[in-house]
Design a protein around this motif. Sequence first.
Motif, PDB file in Angstrom:
ATOM      1  N   LEU A 172     -29.415  69.049  20.465  1.00 56.16           N
ATOM      2  CA  LEU A 172     -29.732  68.880  19.047  1.00 56.16           C
ATOM      3  C   LEU A 172     -28.827  67.869  18.342  1.00 56.16           C
ATOM      4  CD1 LEU A 172     -30.480  72.593  18.092  1.00 56.16           C
ATOM      5  CD2 LEU A 172     -32.116  70.730  18.471  1.00 56.16           C
ATOM      6  N   ILE A 173     -28.051  67.110  19.108  1.00 59.23           N
ATOM      7  CA  ILE A 173     -27.213  66.071  18.508  1.00 59.23           C
ATOM      8  C   ILE A 173     -28.123  65.087  17.779  1.00 59.23           C
ATOM      9  CG2 ILE A 173     -25.725  64.097  19.020  1.00 59.23           C
ATOM     10  CD1 ILE A 173     -24.506  65.711  21.294  1.00 59.23           C
TER      11      ILE A 173
ATOM     12  N   GLU B 276     -27.822  57.029  19.464  1.00 59.93           N
ATOM     13  CA  GLU B 276     -28.020  55.583  19.394  1.00 59.93           C
ATOM     14  C   GLU B 276     -26.701  54.818  19.251  1.00 59.93           C
ATOM     15  OE1 GLU B 276     -30.813  55.197  16.215  1.00 59.93           O
ATOM     16  OE2 GLU B 276     -32.428  56.132  17.373  1.00 59.93           O
ATOM     17  N   ALA B 277     -25.643  55.512  18.820  1.00 61.29           N
ATOM     18  CA  ALA B 277     -24.347  54.859  18.635  1.00 61.29           C
ATOM     19  C   ALA B 277     -23.654  54.556  19.961  1.00 61.29           C
ATOM     20  CB  ALA B 277     -23.452  55.718  17.753  1.00 61.29           C
ATOM     21  N   GLY B 278     -24.105  55.161  21.032  1.00 58.60           N
ATOM     22  CA  GLY B 278     -23.554  54.840  22.341  1.00 58.60           C
ATOM     23  C   GLY B 278     -22.837  56.002  23.006  1.00 58.60           C
ATOM     24  N   PRO B 279     -22.441  55.799  24.271  1.00 62.13           N
ATOM     25  CA  PRO B 279     -21.840  56.868  25.075  1.00 62.13           C
ATOM     26  C   PRO B 279     -20.538  57.419  24.499  1.00 62.13           C
ATOM     27  CG  PRO B 279     -22.239  54.898  26.416  1.00 62.13           C
ATOM     28  CD  PRO B 279     -22.614  54.571  25.022  1.00 62.13           C
TER      29      PRO B 279
END
Length: 86
Positions: free
Chosen positions: A11-12, A18-21
């Motif tokens: 549920l993040i 989209e901001a990355g790993p």
Amino acid sequence: MDWELQRRVALIDDAIWEAGPKAVAEEIERIRARYDVEVALLNLAAEKDAVLQTRLGIGGNNPPEAIDEASVIEHHITLIWPGWTT
């Protein structure tokens, strides 16, 4: 991983995905830390309840009879230590 923890990770918010790993890893660590505290708190509450239910042990609400203090005071007690003279 625990199902509840997996659910929280799933549920993040999409913006974090989209901001990355690195952003995802930081969010998962935050979620895991919070989850670990919640689980520890629940375990502590369960342990507290178990202790409160069994804290009286043998005798429960039926404590031993009171000691008659007058009879204890009437007796003379002698303490003997090596090297002590009276």
